[in-house]
Design a protein around this motif. Structure first.
Motif, mmCIF file in Angstrom:
data_model
loop_
_atom_site.group_PDB
_atom_site.id
_atom_site.type_symbol
_atom_site.label_atom_id
_atom_site.label_comp_id
_atom_site.label_asym_id
_atom_site.label_seq_id
_atom_site.Cartn_x
_atom_site.Cartn_y
_atom_site.Cartn_z
ATOM 1 N N GLU A 122 0.820 -1.209 0.000
ATOM 2 C CA GLU A 122 0.000 0.000 0.000
ATOM 3 C C GLU A 122 0.856 1.263 0.000
ATOM 4 O O GLU A 122 0.524 2.243 -0.677
ATOM 5 C CB GLU A 122 -0.937 -0.003 1.205
ATOM 6 N N TRP A 164 3.910 1.631 -1.281
ATOM 7 C CA TRP A 164 4.487 1.852 -2.613
ATOM 8 C C TRP A 164 3.414 2.263 -3.621
ATOM 9 O O TRP A 164 3.680 3.063 -4.522
ATOM 10 C CB TRP A 164 5.237 0.614 -3.098
ATOM 11 N N SER A 165 2.219 1.749 -3.452
ATOM 12 C CA SER A 165 1.130 2.148 -4.341
ATOM 13 C C SER A 165 0.821 3.635 -4.164
ATOM 14 O O SER A 165 0.544 4.345 -5.135
ATOM 15 C CB SER A 165 -0.111 1.304 -4.024
ATOM 16 N N ARG A 166 0.914 4.099 -2.930
ATOM 17 C CA ARG A 166 0.677 5.517 -2.636
ATOM 18 C C ARG A 166 1.835 6.377 -3.128
ATOM 19 O O ARG A 166 1.635 7.429 -3.733
ATOM 20 C CB ARG A 166 0.506 5.686 -1.123
ATOM 21 N N GLU A 167 3.061 5.917 -2.879
ATOM 22 C CA GLU A 167 4.239 6.724 -3.204
ATOM 23 C C GLU A 167 4.613 6.676 -4.676
ATOM 24 O O GLU A 167 5.206 7.607 -5.201
ATOM 25 C CB GLU A 167 5.434 6.279 -2.354
ATOM 26 N N LEU A 168 4.302 5.584 -5.353
ATOM 27 C CA LEU A 168 4.590 5.447 -6.783
ATOM 28 C C LEU A 168 3.303 5.051 -7.510
ATOM 29 O O LEU A 168 3.142 3.905 -7.941
ATOM 30 C CB LEU A 168 5.671 4.379 -7.024
ATOM 31 N N PRO A 169 2.369 5.983 -7.619
ATOM 32 C CA PRO A 169 1.080 5.657 -8.251
ATOM 33 C C PRO A 169 1.298 5.047 -9.638
ATOM 34 O O PRO A 169 2.134 5.499 -10.415
ATOM 35 C CB PRO A 169 0.377 7.019 -8.358
ATOM 36 N N GLY A 170 0.584 3.985 -9.907
ATOM 37 C CA GLY A 170 0.681 3.326 -11.202
ATOM 38 C C GLY A 170 1.751 2.242 -11.262
ATOM 39 O O GLY A 170 1.799 1.477 -12.230
#
Length: 194
Positions: A17, A19-25
Motif C-alpha cells: 500500500e 508503494w502504491s501511494r508513493e509510486l502511483p501506477g
C-alpha cells in the motif's frame, strides 16, 4: 475446503500500500507474492536449521544422505550426480562426503568407469537407517508447518509455486544466455525489505 477466517493484514500489505501511494501506477501486486516468499523462506530456513539441530544432523549431511536414499537401490551415485541432484558444487559434495564418511553414513568406492578410477558414493546400512528416521521425523514436523492450509489448498499452492519456479527458472536461463549477461552485465540482488 475448510472455512478459514480472513487473515489479518500484515506488514507486507502495508509495504504494498505504501508503494502504491508513493509510486502511483507502479505494479505493486508482486509484493504480496515475492516479499511473502522471501519472508517465509527466512522463517523456514531458521526452522529447518533448528529442527535438524534437534534431530542431531547437519543440514548438508541430510541433503547428501537423502539424495542417495531417493536414488533407490543400491543407493549409489557419482559425486557429480549428487551435485546435480542437490543443486550444489562438486566441492561442496566432497566436503559433505568426507564428513558423512567419517560418521559411517557413506563410503567411497571405485565405480564402474571404463578405467576403473571413477569414484562412487554409497549409502551404508547405518546411513540408510539414520536418514529414514530423520526424514520421517522431519516430514511429520513440516506437515505441521502447513497445517493452516487444508489438503486442497496445499495442493493448489504447490502447483502455483511449481509454475512460478518454472517461470523464474526459464527467465534465469534466458538471462544467463543473453548478450548482456555474457558481457558481464550488472547483477542486482533484491532484499526482502523492499
Amino acid at each position: 475446503m475448510m472455512a478459514h477466517e480472513e487473515p489479518v493484514r500484515d506488514a507486507v500489505d502495508e509495504i504494498a500500500e505504501a508503494w502504491s501511494r508513493e509510486l502511483p501506477g507502479a505494479p505493486v501486486e508482486s509484493i504480496g507474492v515475492i516479499t511473502r516468499i522471501w519472508r517465509i523462506a527466512h522463517l523456514l530456513e531458521n526452522d529447518r536449521r533448528s529442527t535438524m539441530q534437534r534431530l542431531g544432523m547437519e543440514v548438508s549431511t541430510r541433503s547428501l544422505l537423502a539424495t542417495l536414499r531417493r536414488a533407490g537401490e543400491p543407493y549409489v551415485l557419482a559425486p557429480s550426480e549428487i551435485a546435480r541432484r542437490a543443486g550444489v558444487s562438486a566441492g561442496a559434495v566432497s566436503q559433505w562426503v568426507s564428513r558423512a564418511e567419517r560418521d559411517g553414513w557413506v563410503v567411497r568406492r571405485r565405480g564402474g568407469g571404463s578405467d576403473g578410477r571413477a569414484v562412487e558414493v554409497a549409502l551404508t546400512d547405518a546411513g540408510r537407517t539414520r536418514i529414514d528416521d530423520v526424514v520421517g521425523e522431519l516430514l511429520e514436523h513440516e506437515a505441521g508447518l502447513v497445517a493452516a492450509l487444508d489438503d486442497e489448498e496445499v495442493a493448489q499452492l504447490s502447483g502455483l509455486l511449481r509454475q512460478l519456479m518454472a517461470g523464474l527458472g526459464k527467465r534465469a536461463g534466458e538471462r544467463a544466455t543473453s548478450p548482456e549477461s555474457s558481457a558481464g552485465g550488472p547483477v542486482h540482488r533484491r532484499s526482502s525489505g523492499r
